[in-house]
Design an enzyme around this catalytic site. Structure first.
Site, mmCIF file in Angstrom:
data_model
loop_
_atom_site.group_PDB
_atom_site.id
_atom_site.type_symbol
_atom_site.label_atom_id
_atom_site.label_comp_id
_atom_site.label_asym_id
_atom_site.label_seq_id
_atom_site.Cartn_x
_atom_site.Cartn_y
_atom_site.Cartn_z
ATOM 1 N N ASN A 39 35.322 39.368 36.113
ATOM 2 C CA ASN A 39 36.241 40.459 35.812
ATOM 3 C C ASN A 39 36.298 41.400 37.012
ATOM 4 O O ASN A 39 35.306 41.622 37.705
ATOM 5 C CB ASN A 39 35.860 41.187 34.517
ATOM 6 C CG ASN A 39 34.474 41.791 34.519
ATOM 7 O OD1 ASN A 39 33.504 41.174 34.957
ATOM 8 N ND2 ASN A 39 34.355 43.005 33.998
ATOM 9 N N GLU A 41 37.772 45.125 37.657
ATOM 10 C CA GLU A 41 38.365 46.321 37.079
ATOM 11 C C GLU A 41 39.175 47.084 38.113
ATOM 12 O O GLU A 41 39.068 46.843 39.323
ATOM 13 C CB GLU A 41 37.274 47.220 36.496
ATOM 14 C CG GLU A 41 36.570 46.586 35.317
ATOM 15 C CD GLU A 41 35.489 47.454 34.731
ATOM 16 O OE1 GLU A 41 35.040 47.120 33.617
ATOM 17 O OE2 GLU A 41 35.080 48.468 35.342
ATOM 18 N N CYS A 50 40.610 39.650 33.972
ATOM 19 C CA CYS A 50 39.493 39.041 33.247
ATOM 20 C C CYS A 50 38.886 37.890 34.043
ATOM 21 O O CYS A 50 39.557 37.260 34.868
ATOM 22 C CB CYS A 50 39.960 38.522 31.894
ATOM 23 S SG CYS A 50 40.530 39.804 30.772
ATOM 24 N N GLU A 52 38.020 34.918 32.990
ATOM 25 C CA GLU A 52 38.653 33.631 32.674
ATOM 26 C C GLU A 52 39.945 33.453 33.479
ATOM 27 O O GLU A 52 40.222 32.368 33.993
ATOM 28 C CB GLU A 52 38.970 33.542 31.172
ATOM 29 C CG GLU A 52 37.755 33.634 30.286
ATOM 30 C CD GLU A 52 37.402 35.056 29.875
ATOM 31 O OE1 GLU A 52 36.759 35.208 28.820
ATOM 32 O OE2 GLU A 52 37.745 36.026 30.587
ATOM 33 N N CYS A 83 39.057 37.312 25.502
ATOM 34 C CA CYS A 83 39.999 38.202 24.829
ATOM 35 C C CYS A 83 41.215 37.390 24.383
ATOM 36 O O CYS A 83 41.382 36.229 24.767
ATOM 37 C CB CYS A 83 40.403 39.351 25.756
ATOM 38 S SG CYS A 83 41.507 38.858 27.105
ATOM 39 N N CYS A 86 43.289 35.937 27.253
ATOM 40 C CA CYS A 86 42.621 34.824 27.938
ATOM 41 C C CYS A 86 42.587 33.570 27.068
ATOM 42 O O CYS A 86 42.642 32.461 27.575
ATOM 43 C CB CYS A 86 41.221 35.222 28.379
ATOM 44 S SG CYS A 86 41.280 36.281 29.843
#
Length: 130
Positions: A39, A41, A50, A52, A83, A86
């Site tokens: 990830n 940010e 993310c 993935e 999530c 993803c």
């Protein structure tokens, strides 16, 4: 090295200065190559990426478009699941029976499949002429 171990190693490179919630992901393509992601940010929160999605992007950049296994790990009390976004991204490149391993850095592991994570996934089948 297992897929969970690959995700565990790459997780250390996550860029999570705001949430301090580092996530690592690893996917195995149909050719057997393992691609990883973390990830990333951003101060404009919704603009982050993310883990993935990063692993998928690496796979596609290498010229592959089919995944056969997924692992995701985070330093959370429960195994972290992808999530919703993803899940849809993974379903774009993997069949519903693709195994997904969700893990914690403490060693708790949960196994499932893409189909169990996202029943009724939207696919190109819906895009046909009707």
């Amino acid at each position: 090295m297992s897929l969970v171990d690959a995700a565990r190693l790459v997780r250390e490179n996550a860029y999570a200065p705001y949430s301090n919630f580092q996530v690592g992901a690893a996917i195995r393509s149909a050719s057997g190559v393992v691609y990883t992601g973390v990830n990333v940010e951003n101060a404009a929160y919704p603009e982050g990426t993310c883990a993935e999605a990063g692993a998928i992007a690496a796979m596609v950049a290498a010229g592959e478009t089919k995944l056969v296994e997924v692992a995701v790990i985070a330093g959370s009390p429960l195994p972290v699941s992808p999530c919703g976004g993803c899940r849809q991204k993974l379903a774009e490149f993997g069949a519903s029976d693709v195994p997904v391993t969700m893990a914690t850095t403490g060693g708790t592991v949960e196994e499932t499949t893409l189909g169990a994570l996202l029943p009724g996934a939207f696919s190109n089948d819906y895009l046909g002429e009707g």
